[in-house]
Structures are given as C-alpha cells and as structure tokens.
Design a protein around this motif. Structure first.
Motif, PDB file in Angstrom:
ATOM      1  N   VAL A 134      28.554  61.034  17.109  1.00 37.17           N
ATOM      2  CA  VAL A 134      27.446  61.060  16.261  1.00 37.17           C
ATOM      3  C   VAL A 134      28.101  60.710  14.888  1.00 37.17           C
ATOM      4  CG1 VAL A 134      25.956  62.355  14.948  1.00 37.17           C
ATOM      5  CG2 VAL A 134      25.961  62.409  17.595  1.00 37.17           C
ATOM      6  N   GLU A 135      29.264  61.338  14.695  1.00 36.30           N
ATOM      7  CA  GLU A 135      30.012  61.327  13.240  1.00 36.30           C
ATOM      8  C   GLU A 135      30.414  59.875  13.234  1.00 36.30           C
ATOM      9  OE1 GLU A 135      32.917  64.084  13.530  1.00 36.30           O
ATOM     10  OE2 GLU A 135      31.483  65.784  12.572  1.00 36.30           O
ATOM     11  N   ASN A 136      30.762  59.117  14.256  1.00 34.38           N
ATOM     12  CA  ASN A 136      31.234  57.530  14.175  1.00 34.38           C
ATOM     13  C   ASN A 136      30.070  56.813  13.961  1.00 34.38           C
ATOM     14  OD1 ASN A 136      33.793  58.441  14.617  1.00 34.38           O
ATOM     15  ND2 ASN A 136      33.831  58.036  16.777  1.00 34.38           N
ATOM     16  N   PHE A 137      28.810  57.106  14.581  1.00 37.69           N
ATOM     17  CA  PHE A 137      27.818  56.407  14.592  1.00 37.69           C
ATOM     18  C   PHE A 137      27.229  56.230  12.985  1.00 37.69           C
ATOM     19  CE2 PHE A 137      22.877  56.483  14.210  1.00 37.69           C
ATOM     20  CZ  PHE A 137      22.782  55.207  14.710  1.00 37.69           C
ATOM     21  N   ASN A 138      27.251  57.717  12.344  1.00 40.11           N
ATOM     22  CA  ASN A 138      26.683  57.693  10.881  1.00 40.11           C
ATOM     23  C   ASN A 138      27.595  56.980  10.162  1.00 40.11           C
ATOM     24  OD1 ASN A 138      24.841  59.544  11.737  1.00 40.11           O
ATOM     25  ND2 ASN A 138      25.805  61.331  11.574  1.00 40.11           N
ATOM     26  N   ASP A 139      29.056  56.957  10.468  1.00 37.22           N
ATOM     27  CA  ASP A 139      29.920  56.588   9.569  1.00 37.22           C
ATOM     28  C   ASP A 139      29.723  54.815   9.628  1.00 37.22           C
ATOM     29  OD1 ASP A 139      31.204  58.478   9.061  1.00 37.22           O
ATOM     30  OD2 ASP A 139      32.873  58.154  10.428  1.00 37.22           O
ATOM     31  N   ALA A 140      29.455  54.395  10.883  1.00 36.12           N
ATOM     32  CA  ALA A 140      28.952  52.611  10.968  1.00 36.12           C
ATOM     33  C   ALA A 140      27.710  52.432  10.313  1.00 36.12           C
ATOM     34  CB  ALA A 140      28.667  52.436  12.481  1.00 36.12           C
ATOM     35  N   VAL A 141      26.630  53.397  10.309  1.00 34.07           N
ATOM     36  CA  VAL A 141      25.404  53.050   9.515  1.00 34.07           C
ATOM     37  C   VAL A 141      25.736  53.294   8.011  1.00 34.07           C
ATOM     38  CG1 VAL A 141      23.290  54.074   9.082  1.00 34.07           C
ATOM     39  CG2 VAL A 141      23.844  54.092  11.313  1.00 34.07           C
ATOM     40  N   THR A 142      26.673  54.053   7.794  1.00 33.40           N
ATOM     41  CA  THR A 142      27.215  54.046   6.236  1.00 33.40           C
ATOM     42  C   THR A 142      27.794  52.585   5.607  1.00 33.40           C
ATOM     43  OG1 THR A 142      27.496  56.567   6.416  1.00 33.40           O
ATOM     44  CG2 THR A 142      28.422  55.355   4.244  1.00 33.40           C
ATOM     45  N   ARG A 143      28.450  52.274   6.655  1.00 36.00           N
ATOM     46  CA  ARG A 143      29.339  51.025   6.253  1.00 36.00           C
ATOM     47  C   ARG A 143      28.347  49.645   6.350  1.00 36.00           C
ATOM     48  NH1 ARG A 143      33.190  53.321   9.737  1.00 36.00           N
ATOM     49  NH2 ARG A 143      35.117  53.882   8.700  1.00 36.00           N
ATOM     50  N   ILE A 144      27.357  49.819   7.296  1.00 35.01           N
ATOM     51  CA  ILE A 144      26.368  48.598   7.098  1.00 35.01           C
ATOM     52  C   ILE A 144      25.523  48.845   5.994  1.00 35.01           C
ATOM     53  CG2 ILE A 144      24.258  47.810   8.227  1.00 35.01           C
ATOM     54  CD1 ILE A 144      25.406  48.858  10.896  1.00 35.01           C
ATOM     55  N   PHE A 148      25.326  45.848   3.027  1.00 28.19           N
ATOM     56  CA  PHE A 148      24.138  45.036   2.489  1.00 28.19           C
ATOM     57  C   PHE A 148      23.974  45.481   0.952  1.00 28.19           C
ATOM     58  CE2 PHE A 148      22.437  45.006   6.960  1.00 28.19           C
ATOM     59  CZ  PHE A 148      21.927  43.871   6.830  1.00 28.19           C
ATOM     60  N   LYS A 149      24.308  46.456   0.628  1.00 26.18           N
ATOM     61  CA  LYS A 149      24.277  47.025  -0.807  1.00 26.18           C
ATOM     62  C   LYS A 149      25.325  45.985  -1.688  1.00 26.18           C
ATOM     63  CE  LYS A 149      24.689  50.652  -4.208  1.00 26.18           C
ATOM     64  NZ  LYS A 149      25.138  52.151  -4.483  1.00 26.18           N
ATOM     65  N   GLY A 150      26.523  45.756  -1.109  1.00 28.55           N
ATOM     66  CA  GLY A 150      27.392  44.989  -1.920  1.00 28.55           C
ATOM     67  C   GLY A 150      26.909  43.418  -1.706  1.00 28.55           C
ATOM     68  N   ALA A 151      26.329  43.022  -0.683  1.00 28.49           N
ATOM     69  CA  ALA A 151      25.813  41.584  -0.667  1.00 28.49           C
ATOM     70  C   ALA A 151      24.761  41.438  -1.813  1.00 28.49           C
ATOM     71  CB  ALA A 151      25.084  41.211   1.048  1.00 28.49           C
ATOM     72  N   PHE A 152      23.652  42.389  -1.945  1.00 29.67           N
ATOM     73  CA  PHE A 152      22.710  42.460  -2.466  1.00 29.67           C
ATOM     74  C   PHE A 152      23.098  42.284  -4.067  1.00 29.67           C
ATOM     75  CE2 PHE A 152      19.558  44.474  -5.582  1.00 29.67           C
ATOM     76  CZ  PHE A 152      18.584  43.601  -5.384  1.00 29.67           C
ATOM     77  N   GLN A 153      23.987  43.172  -4.354  1.00 28.66           N
ATOM     78  CA  GLN A 153      24.825  43.198  -5.585  1.00 28.66           C
ATOM     79  C   GLN A 153      25.450  41.682  -6.213  1.00 28.66           C
ATOM     80  OE1 GLN A 153      27.218  46.715  -5.558  1.00 28.66           O
ATOM     81  NE2 GLN A 153      25.579  47.989  -6.286  1.00 28.66           N
TER      82      GLN A 153
END
Length: 195
Positions: A134-144, A148-153
């Motif tokens: 679950v923690e790995n999944f949450n980490d992956a979601v955070t990275r995604i 996206f935030k970096g691409a938008f900026q």
C-alpha cells in the motif's frame, strides 16, 4: 514500536470508533501500556504493580507479548465488578487514557478480537507485507502527481510569453467591441422600424 501487529492496531482503531472511543486516546493508551510492560520487565515499581493488579505473574509479564497482555488486561477489567477498581486498574496500566478507554476495555478480548477480523473483512487491516505494498502504491501515486505538476509548471514557464501576448491581443480586441456594437444601433433601429 508498540509490540502490536499492524492489522491488530487497525482492528482496535475500528473498535474504538464503533464504541465512541477517541482513536488518539486509544493510541496513547497503547503506547503507555507498552511502556509499562517494558519497565515492569526490568524493574520493580509502579509499572510492575499495575500489571500485578491485572492478575499477571512476573513470568507472564516477561514472556507474553504486548498484544496478548493487552487482551488479558481487558478481560481482567471486564471481570472486575467494582467500577472504582476498574478505573484504578485502567489508570495504572494505561495512564490518563485509561478512564476514557474503559468502555473499549470492558468489551473483553473476544469482542475486541472481533474488531480485528471485521477490519480485515472491510479491507482496512493489513499485515506488514500488505502495508508495504500500500505504501509503495501511495508513493507511486505521489510520484505521478509530482510528475504532472512538474510538466504543468514547465508548460506554464515555456508558454507564458505566448499566452501573455495572446491575452493582451484578446483584451484589446474585446475593448474594441463596444464602439462597434454601438455603431450597429441605427441600423438595427431602422430595420425594426420598417417591420
């Protein structure tokens, strides 16, 4: 470290919510209980006396895990008839949280254990391996999300000059509309008057 399995703690939290017990109070009580056990295992004093009052022998204090001691403490408090004695035992083992935990503790180990099973059925109790996933999944979601935030900026930085120029041009064009629209008024009035 509390000495409790992660799925057990999840079940206890569910039980606390269902019995109207504040979850943070439960967590503080468990931490205090674990500390009392640790102290009682190595020295005489109030901590050891508090566990003796719950019916534990020194051998049990030293050899049983915290989770088992907790459930047996709940059974002892449940079996205690006098409310004042219940409160004293809860305070000795769980500190200031003990009084607020009484309703939960008085359920006894069987009912408290039932919350653990229910939490597993509801999908909110995980063992350490499942929790790691679950923690790995949450980490992956955070990275995604960060990507996206970096691409938008980046897009904002690169396109800002063009968008600013477009916005200025569009604003100037809109400013020209009112006089143009007003110039159409005589034509509209003439057209309507002839109808």
């Amino acid at each position: 470290q509390t000495g409790f399995a992660t799925e057990t703690l999840a079940g206890f939290r569910l039980g606390a919510k269902l019995t109207g017990t504040d979850v943070s109070t439960l967590e503080n009580g468990i931490k205090r209980f674990s500390r009392v056990i640790g102290e009682a295992r190595v020295q005489t004093g109030e901590s050891r006396d508090a566990l003796f009052a719950l019916g534990f022998s020194l051998e049990e204090i030293k050899n049983l895990d915290a989770e088992t001691l907790f459930k047996r403490a709940a059974d002892n408090i449940r079996a205690t008839a006098d409310a004042s004695d219940q409160a004293d035992k809860a305070f000795g083992a769980f500190g200031r949280s003990g009084q607020e935990l009484l309703n939960f503790l008085k359920l006894g180990s069987q009912n408290i254990g039932g919350f653990v099973g229910e939490a597993k059925e509801l999908g909110v109790a995980f063992d350490r391996e499942e929790l790691r996933k679950v923690e790995n999944f949450n980490d992956a979601v955070t990275r995604i999300g960060t990507a996206f935030k970096g691409a938008f900026q980046t897009a904002a930085v690169e396109l800002a000059p063009f968008l600013e120029s477009f916005a200025v041009s569009l604003t100037n064009a809109v400013k020209e509309l009112p006089p143009v629209i007003r110039s159409w008024r005589p034509a509209f009035e003439s057209a309507f008057n002839t109808i």
